[in-house]
Design a protein around this motif. Structure first.
Motif, PDB file in Angstrom:
ATOM      1  N   THR A   1      -9.740 -29.344  65.924  1.00 17.35           N
ATOM      2  CA  THR A   1     -10.117 -29.697  64.564  1.00 17.35           C
ATOM      3  C   THR A   1     -11.590 -29.348  64.355  1.00 17.35           C
ATOM      4  O   THR A   1     -12.435 -29.679  65.186  1.00 17.35           O
ATOM      5  CB  THR A   1      -9.906 -31.202  64.308  1.00 17.35           C
ATOM      6  N   VAL A   2     -11.873 -28.688  63.267  1.00 22.25           N
ATOM      7  CA  VAL A   2     -13.257 -28.343  62.927  1.00 22.25           C
ATOM      8  C   VAL A   2     -13.770 -29.395  61.949  1.00 22.25           C
ATOM      9  O   VAL A   2     -13.216 -29.575  60.866  1.00 22.25           O
ATOM     10  CB  VAL A   2     -13.352 -26.943  62.295  1.00 22.25           C
ATOM     11  N   VAL A   3     -14.812 -30.102  62.350  1.00 20.73           N
ATOM     12  CA  VAL A   3     -15.430 -31.114  61.492  1.00 20.73           C
ATOM     13  C   VAL A   3     -16.765 -30.564  60.995  1.00 20.73           C
ATOM     14  O   VAL A   3     -17.649 -30.242  61.789  1.00 20.73           O
ATOM     15  CB  VAL A   3     -15.647 -32.443  62.235  1.00 20.73           C
ATOM     16  N   ILE A   4     -16.890 -30.442  59.683  1.00 21.32           N
ATOM     17  CA  ILE A   4     -18.071 -29.855  59.069  1.00 21.32           C
ATOM     18  C   ILE A   4     -19.001 -30.948  58.538  1.00 21.32           C
ATOM     19  O   ILE A   4     -18.568 -31.837  57.794  1.00 21.32           O
ATOM     20  CB  ILE A   4     -17.674 -28.894  57.936  1.00 21.32           C
ATOM     21  N   VAL A   5     -20.257 -30.878  58.955  1.00 20.55           N
ATOM     22  CA  VAL A   5     -21.263 -31.869  58.563  1.00 20.55           C
ATOM     23  C   VAL A   5     -22.345 -31.162  57.746  1.00 20.55           C
ATOM     24  O   VAL A   5     -23.160 -30.412  58.297  1.00 20.55           O
ATOM     25  CB  VAL A   5     -21.872 -32.553  59.801  1.00 20.55           C
ATOM     26  N   HIS A   6     -22.313 -31.358  56.441  1.00 17.69           N
ATOM     27  CA  HIS A   6     -23.286 -30.688  55.573  1.00 17.69           C
ATOM     28  C   HIS A   6     -24.663 -31.325  55.730  1.00 17.69           C
ATOM     29  O   HIS A   6     -24.815 -32.435  56.257  1.00 17.69           O
ATOM     30  CB  HIS A   6     -22.827 -30.724  54.116  1.00 17.69           C
ATOM     31  N   GLY A   7     -25.661 -30.627  55.240  1.00 17.00           N
ATOM     32  CA  GLY A   7     -27.019 -31.137  55.306  1.00 17.00           C
ATOM     33  C   GLY A   7     -27.492 -31.667  53.965  1.00 17.00           C
ATOM     34  O   GLY A   7     -26.692 -31.978  53.080  1.00 17.00           O
ATOM     35  N   ALA A   8     -28.811 -31.780  53.826  1.00 16.23           N
ATOM     36  CA  ALA A   8     -29.400 -32.290  52.597  1.00 16.23           C
ATOM     37  C   ALA A   8     -29.380 -31.234  51.500  1.00 16.23           C
ATOM     38  O   ALA A   8     -29.304 -30.036  51.770  1.00 16.23           O
ATOM     39  CB  ALA A   8     -30.837 -32.728  52.863  1.00 16.23           C
ATOM     40  N   TRP A   9     -29.423 -31.717  50.252  1.00 14.71           N
ATOM     41  CA  TRP A   9     -29.512 -30.895  49.037  1.00 14.71           C
ATOM     42  C   TRP A   9     -28.303 -29.978  48.829  1.00 14.71           C
ATOM     43  O   TRP A   9     -28.352 -29.021  48.062  1.00 14.71           O
ATOM     44  CB  TRP A   9     -30.819 -30.093  49.029  1.00 14.71           C
ATOM     45  N   THR A  10     -27.214 -30.303  49.520  1.00 17.67           N
ATOM     46  CA  THR A  10     -25.939 -29.609  49.284  1.00 17.67           C
ATOM     47  C   THR A  10     -24.826 -30.565  49.667  1.00 17.67           C
ATOM     48  O   THR A  10     -25.075 -31.744  49.963  1.00 17.67           O
ATOM     49  CB  THR A  10     -25.870 -28.300  50.088  1.00 17.67           C
ATOM     50  N   ASP A  11     -23.601 -30.089  49.644  1.00 16.85           N
ATOM     51  CA  ASP A  11     -22.465 -30.900  50.065  1.00 16.85           C
ATOM     52  C   ASP A  11     -21.448 -29.986  50.741  1.00 16.85           C
ATOM     53  O   ASP A  11     -21.735 -28.815  51.004  1.00 16.85           O
ATOM     54  CB  ASP A  11     -21.849 -31.669  48.889  1.00 16.85           C
ATOM     55  N   ALA A  12     -20.268 -30.515  51.026  1.00 18.75           N
ATOM     56  CA  ALA A  12     -19.270 -29.745  51.765  1.00 18.75           C
ATOM     57  C   ALA A  12     -18.772 -28.520  51.004  1.00 18.75           C
ATOM     58  O   ALA A  12     -18.233 -27.593  51.614  1.00 18.75           O
ATOM     59  CB  ALA A  12     -18.086 -30.642  52.128  1.00 18.75           C
ATOM     60  N   SER A  13     -18.981 -28.475  49.689  1.00 20.00           N
ATOM     61  CA  SER A  13     -18.495 -27.329  48.918  1.00 20.00           C
ATOM     62  C   SER A  13     -19.177 -26.028  49.337  1.00 20.00           C
ATOM     63  O   SER A  13     -18.648 -24.942  49.100  1.00 20.00           O
ATOM     64  CB  SER A  13     -18.706 -27.554  47.419  1.00 20.00           C
ATOM     65  N   SER A  14     -20.337 -26.120  49.975  1.00 22.14           N
ATOM     66  CA  SER A  14     -21.019 -24.911  50.433  1.00 22.14           C
ATOM     67  C   SER A  14     -20.255 -24.224  51.565  1.00 22.14           C
ATOM     68  O   SER A  14     -20.513 -23.061  51.876  1.00 22.14           O
ATOM     69  CB  SER A  14     -22.447 -25.248  50.890  1.00 22.14           C
TER      70      SER A  14
END
Length: 282
Positions: free
Chosen positions: A50-63
């Protein structure tokens, strides 16, 4: 008087009917066994991590939308972690809880920007995490903050970069940080179209000043887990030299891409390829 021939014909029909029923049951049994064998073989095939994606600041998972489409098409389960962006310790503990409750089997953690610091803190909480992928990410060592790392590459003037907004329940002196419009396009979303820059600017997620100024703990998973690093050569948020320094310190396998800080938006195929390499590594 009973017709003996009629009686015999009736008995024969009953025998043939019973025989046909037995044959049908036998056929179903064989088919069932074959199906069970086939299902067993399918279940025995190792599941992809399973790939778990952790977005950073000033963006969200949509990137990561285009990256996720590639991974899903290739058979990888993908989960997005809604990074709170409140504090490094708290966000990492929340990710640890997320991994415990929402994943089973092997996991590849992917962190972008501040998300890199979060996965570094949280990964060892779950023995199923097999590898780390950093995308234009911070990879701090014990005692380093994101601001420390940025200042090591040159002075940073927060007043030129951020709009500050008080938030309810904040520790004394803490505020939410939003990137100013003049800083967002050239500094955070460079290399993208004006329309993409405008879209990401409008939906940016703020991070607290406390989170970017918080020191990393001694529990840094890159010390023991294999890692990969995607470095944007045109990144105007984290200078390439700093990215490569952190990646080298972590022993990461580095892939450079011609992109800014949002490399996953600009080069989704290359980012997805690195993630799949991490997923298939032994």
């Amino acid at each position: 008087m009973t017709n003996i021939f009629s009686t015999k014909r009736g008995a024969k029909r009953r025998i043939l009917t019973v025989a046909a029923g037995i044959a049908a049951v036998a056929s179903l049994a064989v088919t069932g066994l074959a199906g069970a064998s086939s299902a067993s073989a399918t279940q025995a095939k190792p599941a992809k991590p399973t790939v778990v994606i952790v977005h950073g600041a000033w963006t969200d998972a949509s990137s990561f939308t285009d990256v996720e489409k590639i991974l899903t098409k290739d058979g990888y389960p993908v989960l997005d972690f809604a990074n709170p962006l409140r504090s490094l310790k708290g966000d990492s503990e929340y990710l640890a809880s997320f991994l415990t409750t929402r994943t089973t089997g092997p996991v590849v953690l992917v962190g972008h920007s501040y998300g890199g610091a979060v996965i570094s803190e949280a990964a060892l909480s779950d023995p199923d995490v097999k590898s780390l992928v950093y995308v234009d990410a911070f990879v701090p060592a014990e005692g380093e903050s994101l601001l420390d790392l940025l200042n090591s590459a040159g002075p940073v003037d927060p007043t030129q970069l951020f709009d500050t907004i008080p938030y309810p329940g904040a520790p004394e002196g803490d505020v939410d940080l939003y990137l100013k419009k003049d800083a967002f396009g050239p500094g955070f979303a460079n290399g993208l179209s004006k329309a993409e820059q405008a879209s990401y600017y409008a939906k940016q997620r703020p991070i607290t000043f406390g989170a970017v100024n918080e020191k990393a703990s001694a529990t840094q998973s890159w010390k023991t887990l294999p890692s990969w690093y995607v470095a944007g050569t045109q990144d105007a948020s984290i200078p390439l030299a700093l990215q490569l320094k952190m990646a080298d310190r972590a022993g990461s396998t580095v892939t450079e891409v011609k992109a800014g800080h949002l490399a996953m938006v600009k080069e989704p195929k290359k980012v997805a390829k690195v993630i799949e390499t991490a997923a298939t590594s032994k």
